[in-house]
Design a protein around this motif. Structure first.
Motif, PDB file in Angstrom:
ATOM      1  N   LEU A 300      -9.865   3.345  -2.651  1.00 10.20           N
ATOM      2  CA  LEU A 300      -8.939   2.867  -1.499  1.00 10.20           C
ATOM      3  C   LEU A 300      -9.664   3.447  -0.639  1.00 10.20           C
ATOM      4  CD1 LEU A 300      -5.439   4.008  -3.485  1.00 10.20           C
ATOM      5  CD2 LEU A 300      -6.608   1.499  -3.055  1.00 10.20           C
ATOM      6  N   PRO A 301      -9.098   3.413   0.830  1.00 12.25           N
ATOM      7  CA  PRO A 301      -9.514   4.071   2.164  1.00 12.25           C
ATOM      8  C   PRO A 301      -9.266   5.523   1.725  1.00 12.25           C
ATOM      9  CG  PRO A 301      -8.250   2.164   2.485  1.00 12.25           C
ATOM     10  CD  PRO A 301      -8.160   2.275   1.151  1.00 12.25           C
ATOM     11  N   ALA A 304      -5.811   6.659   1.881  1.00 17.58           N
ATOM     12  CA  ALA A 304      -4.915   6.622   0.844  1.00 17.58           C
ATOM     13  C   ALA A 304      -4.905   7.814  -0.119  1.00 17.58           C
ATOM     14  CB  ALA A 304      -5.281   5.323   0.198  1.00 17.58           C
ATOM     15  N   TYR A 305      -5.963   8.491  -0.109  1.00 15.93           N
ATOM     16  CA  TYR A 305      -6.421   9.599  -1.038  1.00 15.93           C
ATOM     17  C   TYR A 305      -5.735  10.846  -0.403  1.00 15.93           C
ATOM     18  CZ  TYR A 305      -9.255   6.645  -3.918  1.00 15.93           C
ATOM     19  OH  TYR A 305      -9.716   5.661  -4.640  1.00 15.93           O
ATOM     20  N   HIS A 306      -5.891  10.794   1.151  1.00 16.48           N
ATOM     21  CA  HIS A 306      -5.066  11.828   1.864  1.00 16.48           C
ATOM     22  C   HIS A 306      -3.844  11.982   1.583  1.00 16.48           C
ATOM     23  CE1 HIS A 306      -3.950  14.475   5.006  1.00 16.48           C
ATOM     24  NE2 HIS A 306      -3.148  13.541   5.553  1.00 16.48           N
ATOM     25  N   THR A 330      -1.760  -6.374  -0.511  1.00 13.65           N
ATOM     26  CA  THR A 330      -3.168  -5.800  -0.088  1.00 13.65           C
ATOM     27  C   THR A 330      -3.377  -4.205  -0.075  1.00 13.65           C
ATOM     28  OG1 THR A 330      -2.413  -5.893   2.191  1.00 13.65           O
ATOM     29  CG2 THR A 330      -2.873  -8.011   1.544  1.00 13.65           C
ATOM     30  N   ILE A 331      -4.439  -3.981   0.260  1.00 11.47           N
ATOM     31  CA  ILE A 331      -4.659  -2.490   0.417  1.00 11.47           C
ATOM     32  C   ILE A 331      -3.994  -1.850   1.647  1.00 11.47           C
ATOM     33  CG2 ILE A 331      -6.504  -0.814   0.924  1.00 11.47           C
ATOM     34  CD1 ILE A 331      -8.446  -2.536  -0.865  1.00 11.47           C
ATOM     35  N   GLY A 332      -3.839  -2.499   2.521  1.00 11.37           N
ATOM     36  CA  GLY A 332      -3.200  -2.520   4.009  1.00 11.37           C
ATOM     37  C   GLY A 332      -1.792  -2.102   3.633  1.00 11.37           C
ATOM     38  N   GLU A 333      -1.131  -2.907   2.730  1.00 12.94           N
ATOM     39  CA  GLU A 333       0.451  -2.955   2.466  1.00 12.94           C
ATOM     40  C   GLU A 333       0.613  -1.908   1.572  1.00 12.94           C
ATOM     41  OE1 GLU A 333       1.303  -7.704   2.933  1.00 12.94           O
ATOM     42  OE2 GLU A 333       0.703  -6.903   0.983  1.00 12.94           O
TER      43      GLU A 333
END
Length: 344
Positions: A300-301, A304-306, A330-333
């Protein structure tokens, strides 16, 4: 403390809610070895390779010997089978290849199991055939439905029944069992409901599915992308609607509807009581982005982990999903859903 699923009891609208209530976590700077307890993990076979790799890394790289010596049992019973144990309070972490369902939310609520929902990767659910299959490289979602919908049971038995251009040979189907989150997700996005034909060879162990497809020229199966990546010499991955199951196609939101997030669910109360569990999950979120490439899933970006670390630090409990799989997410969603914790 307020219940995190209070809206589930309303007959007119069944939804899961995100609650701002946070558990107060004891400081873990000075860990007393006597406070450390064993950790029990169960659930998805799709997520299991990630958790196993993190566990290996944790044991090898944790500077605190007492933490490294904590007993951690990691088992596989499928996402649904794992949630039954998790919502009964029997396990500390549930690996999940789909979001928690409405029924599981109710069970967790009934047993007062409060959880932290943490996305940890994205998957390109992969449809595979045997390498000897020379008549098929690309399959449509419509053709997948023709194969897997309940109405196909005991009727669609040969490849050319699906597409006349394909060979007149028997088709052998292999897939996850009903306790699998992969079964739930695939059935929902392909068949439009949580149901599938029943006359196929099933297993909660994805490696067993790999072995079955690799030994049968007439086989077709599906499972998480990591199992394809680790067995490329034994399998042939199909394009779906003309799109290959690759990292770039997932990141660009092209590989739909078979892209999906993967999760771990953490029992909040047990993490409050067991510093080893909190430290293990912290290590998980810190290290998993660097471990995923060698496994076969998509990181993930960083954001996301933050957001996941903030959820863990604040002990924000609940779910931002609606108790069901999320087709075409999606990853953005996913990031926008995670941010709902911060926006409340």
């Amino acid at each position: 403390m307020l219940g995190i699923f209070t809206q589930l009891s309303r007959p007119t609208k069944v939804v899961a809610i995100v609650l701002g209530t946070a558990l107060i976590l004891p400081a873990c700077a000075n860990i007393n070895p006597q406070d450390l307890k064993p950790i029990k993990i169960d659930g998805s076979s799709t997520v299991a390779p990630i958790t196993d790799k993190v566990l290996e890394d944790f044991k090898a790289n944790t500077p605190n010997k007492a933490l490294a010596d904590v007993k951690i049992d990691a088992n596989i019973s499928g996402t649904g089978g794992g949630f039954r144990k998790f919502c009964a309070g029997e396990t500390d972490i549930n690996n999940a290849s789909r979001p928690i369902s409405v029924e599981e939310l109710k069970e967790c609520d009934a047993n007062k199991v409060r959880f932290i929902e943490l996305p940890i990767a994205f998957d390109a659910l992969t449809v595979v055939v045997n390498p000897q299959n020379n008549w098929l490289d690309d399959i449509s979602t419509r053709e997948l439905k023709t194969i897997w919908e309940p109405a196909a049971e005991n009727k669609i038995k040969r490849w050319n029944q699906i597409n006349p251009a394909w060979t007149d040979r028997p088709i052998t189907l292999h897939g996850p069992g009903k306790d699998s989150g992969t079964y739930d997700f695939f059935s929902d996005v392909i068949n439009g409901k949580d149901a599938s034909r029943g006359d196929f060879n099933f297993s909660e162990d994805d490696q067993a599915l790999v072995n079955a497809v690799s030994q049968d020229p007439n086989a077709l199966g599906y499972f998480g992308h990591a199992y394809y990546e680790q067995n490329r010499d034994k399998l042939k991955a199909l394009k779906v609607n003309g799109i290959e199951p690759t990292r770039s196609n997932v990141e660009d939101s092209k590989y739909q509807p078979l892209s999906r997030p993967l999760f771990i669910y953490v029992n909040a109360q047990k993490a409050q009581e067991n510093p080893a569990l909190e430290k293990f999950v912290e290590h998980y979120l810190d290290r998993v982005p660097n471990l995923l490439d060698n496994i076969g899933y998509i990181p993930l970006p960083d954001e996301a982990y933050h957001l996941a670390r903030v959820q863990l630090q604040k002990f924000e409990v609940g779910t931002v999903f609606e108790g069901k799989p999320q087709p075409n997410l999606t990853i953005g969603e996913l990031l926008r859903k995670q941010a709902q914790f911060e926006a409340k």
